[in-house]
Design a protein around this motif. Structure first.
Motif, PDB file in Angstrom:
ATOM      1  N   LEU A 198      47.166  51.539  27.065  1.00 18.89           N
ATOM      2  CA  LEU A 198      46.089  50.835  27.275  1.00 18.89           C
ATOM      3  C   LEU A 198      46.386  49.966  28.571  1.00 18.89           C
ATOM      4  N   GLY A 199      47.245  49.286  28.287  1.00 22.01           N
ATOM      5  CA  GLY A 199      47.955  48.114  29.308  1.00 22.01           C
ATOM      6  C   GLY A 199      47.938  48.900  30.928  1.00 22.01           C
ATOM      7  N   ASP A 200      48.037  50.070  31.128  1.00 23.13           N
ATOM      8  CA  ASP A 200      48.421  51.615  32.142  1.00 23.13           C
ATOM      9  C   ASP A 200      46.499  51.469  32.916  1.00 23.13           C
ATOM     10  N   THR A 201      46.336  51.699  31.926  1.00 24.30           N
ATOM     11  CA  THR A 201      43.985  51.595  32.006  1.00 24.30           C
ATOM     12  C   THR A 201      44.116  50.988  33.057  1.00 24.30           C
ATOM     13  N   MET A 202      43.851  49.525  31.983  1.00 21.56           N
ATOM     14  CA  MET A 202      43.528  48.278  32.421  1.00 21.56           C
ATOM     15  C   MET A 202      43.900  47.987  33.827  1.00 21.56           C
ATOM     16  N   ARG A 203      45.555  48.063  34.238  1.00 23.28           N
ATOM     17  CA  ARG A 203      46.142  47.795  35.227  1.00 23.28           C
ATOM     18  C   ARG A 203      44.931  49.091  36.675  1.00 23.28           C
ATOM     19  N   LYS A 204      45.081  50.130  36.011  1.00 26.52           N
ATOM     20  CA  LYS A 204      44.562  51.361  36.835  1.00 26.52           C
ATOM     21  C   LYS A 204      43.207  50.693  36.803  1.00 26.52           C
ATOM     22  N   VAL A 205      41.911  50.505  36.039  1.00 25.18           N
ATOM     23  CA  VAL A 205      41.256  50.362  36.187  1.00 25.18           C
ATOM     24  C   VAL A 205      40.971  48.648  37.725  1.00 25.18           C
ATOM     25  N   PHE A 206      41.801  47.076  37.227  1.00 22.01           N
ATOM     26  CA  PHE A 206      41.914  46.163  38.262  1.00 22.01           C
ATOM     27  C   PHE A 206      41.949  47.058  39.145  1.00 22.01           C
ATOM     28  N   SER A 207      43.045  48.001  39.438  1.00 16.82           N
ATOM     29  CA  SER A 207      43.602  47.597  40.968  1.00 16.82           C
ATOM     30  C   SER A 207      42.682  48.735  41.382  1.00 16.82           C
TER      31      SER A 207
ATOM     32  N   GLN B  88      49.543  39.245  41.016  1.00 15.44           N
ATOM     33  CA  GLN B  88      49.720  38.369  40.196  1.00 15.44           C
ATOM     34  C   GLN B  88      48.947  39.144  38.999  1.00 15.44           C
ATOM     35  N   VAL B  89      47.847  40.121  38.862  1.00 13.55           N
ATOM     36  CA  VAL B  89      47.043  40.193  38.318  1.00 13.55           C
ATOM     37  C   VAL B  89      47.957  41.383  36.828  1.00 13.55           C
ATOM     38  N   ASP B  90      48.433  42.123  38.327  1.00 11.85           N
ATOM     39  CA  ASP B  90      49.167  43.027  37.863  1.00 11.85           C
ATOM     40  C   ASP B  90      50.271  43.218  37.240  1.00 11.85           C
ATOM     41  N   SER B  91      51.173  42.179  37.783  1.00 15.21           N
ATOM     42  CA  SER B  91      52.053  41.433  37.298  1.00 15.21           C
ATOM     43  C   SER B  91      51.749  40.428  35.731  1.00 15.21           C
ATOM     44  N   VAL B  92      50.689  39.867  35.868  1.00 13.22           N
ATOM     45  CA  VAL B  92      50.175  39.715  34.106  1.00 13.22           C
ATOM     46  C   VAL B  92      50.172  40.775  33.384  1.00 13.22           C
ATOM     47  N   MET B  93      49.263  41.538  33.753  1.00 15.98           N
ATOM     48  CA  MET B  93      48.495  42.345  33.014  1.00 15.98           C
ATOM     49  C   MET B  93      50.317  43.317  32.589  1.00 15.98           C
TER      50      MET B  93
END
Length: 406
Positions: free
Chosen positions: A40-49, A272-277
């Motif tokens: 889920l975390g990796d999916t959300m990181r991809k979504v924001f990316s 920054q967002v990727d690091s937080v996620m």
């Protein structure tokens, strides 16, 4: 020998099916939780990316910092500043404009609609490509001659005219104190991620219109900000260097300190967002991993019960020549198999749940194979670790005492 131990372990688990399933439950929940949360975390990181990619990873905006006490007229940017930046930074600067936008009332016949006008240059499509459904993109002459032409998003064409076939149609709007009649020269479609669609659902009644930026920013205007894109493919360090040099240029030419300027860089924000996620995913995944310890304790408990129940069997095997090592390996194999099976079931359940969630919310889920391998291997290690004490206890049973056990 290993195959024989595996067969004996499988027979032992099959002899106590319900107990084995209940014992594996802790491992199933633990592994399933870890993989689900990490995925889920990796999916959300991809979504924001993907969101940042859609708005331009190398996009940045420079303006005077809000912490500056005294604002001077010389702090404003001009069209000359844009031309000079193009000359100085060359191909390191893929695109630059004034970032001009305006929300206006658009009149289509007797109908009135709200619309966001975005002023861009003719080469904006190199950094923000769109799929042209009909018509054409802005040309260099459109921008240079400040022509009253416009491009509409497909949903905006439907909003304004009730059809996507809007090329050649006109609408009116007051821009910069002037009433202008714009002719539609193109209709485009922009791919959006599921999250972007959710975020923009509330703005379906507001049109999206692209016009020449020279309509919104004229010669002599004092511009409060500049928007630019670094060369496509720039990494974070290269983008940071470009930002520093641009800040240094304006510090020299406008007699300001570098800290007086504020640069908002999407590359920096994305990092920054990727690091937080990633941090949140790791923290929550670590908490979920605690359930693996609970599952391991369950395995230890059931193996101790199994050793007690099979004391006489252990005595017989030792009397027939089985060594301490043979007994140890037998029980370790059984505990590792019990844990690995639980881990495998947990993996399958996690993949199923994550895939189902992705299908429901129309998201492309990210499940890394290395996480699955690590999860199953870790579950087996948990089984060996927590099965070590019961196995050692079984291996050290006195055969004479074991044979007398009832």
């Amino acid at each position: 020998m290993l195959i024989e131990n595996m067969k004996m372990a499988i027979n032992s688990l099959r002899a106590n099916k319900l107990r084995s399933i209940l014992t594996m439950l802790g491992i199933i929940i633990g592994i399933g939780s870890v993989i689900s949360i990490v995925s889920l975390g990796d999916t959300m990181r991809k979504v924001f990316s993907d969101i940042y990619k859609n708005v331009g990873e190398t996009q940045a905006v420079i303006m005077l910092s809000y912490t500056v006490d005294e604002v001077r007229s010389s702090d404003s940017f001009s069209l000359d500043d844009i031309d000079k930046l193009k000359q100085i930074f060359g191909d390191r600067l893929a695109y630059i404009d004034a970032g001009s936008q305006s929300r206006v009332d658009v009149k289509i016949g007797r109908k009135k609609q709200k619309a966001d006008l975005s002023g861009v240059d003719y080469n904006y499509e190199t950094v923000q490509p769109v799929n042209m459904l009909s018509g054409r993109y802005l040309s260099k002459k459109d921008v240079q001659e400040t022509r009253n032409v416009a491009m509409l998003k497909d949903s905006t064409a439907r909003l304004f005219f009730g059809t996507e076939n809007a090329v050649g149609k006109t609408f009116r709007a007051e821009v910069g104190g002037e009433n202008r009649t714009f002719q539609v020269i193109g209709v485009y479609h922009r791919d959006e991620s599921a999250i972007q669609k959710v975020l923009t659902q509330t703005n379906d009644s507001i049109g999206e219109v692209i016009i020449p930026w020279t309509i919104l920013a004229k010669e002599g205007d004092e511009l409060s900000m500049l928007r630019y894109f670094g060369r496509l493919g720039m990494n974070k360090s290269e983008m940071d260097q470009l930002n520093t040099e641009i800040k240094g240029y304006f510090s020299r030419t406008k007699n300001r300190n570098p800290e007086d300027w504020q640069i908002i860089s999407l590359k920096t924000q994305m990092g920054q967002v990727d690091s937080v996620m990633a941090g949140i995913s790791a923290a929550v995944g670590g908490i979920a991993a605690i359930s693996l310890l609970v599952g391991g304790i369950g395995i230890m408990n059931i193996m101790l019960v199994s050793v007690t129940e099979r004391t006489r069997e252990i005595g017989i095997r030792k009397a027939l020549g089985a060594s301490t090592k043979d007994i140890l390996i037998q029980f370790l194999t059984e505990s590792a198999l019990l844990s690995a099976l639980g881990g495998l079931i947990g993996v399958l359940l996690a993949i199923g749940l994550v895939s189902l969630g992705g299908a429901i919310f129309h998201l492309q889920v990210v499940i890394k194979p290395i996480i699955i391998v690590i999860a199953v291997a870790f579950s087996a290690v948990v089984g060996v670790f927590f099965g070590l004490y019961p196995a050692n206890r079984a291996a050290n049973e006195d055969p004479i005492v074991a044979l007398r056990y009832e």
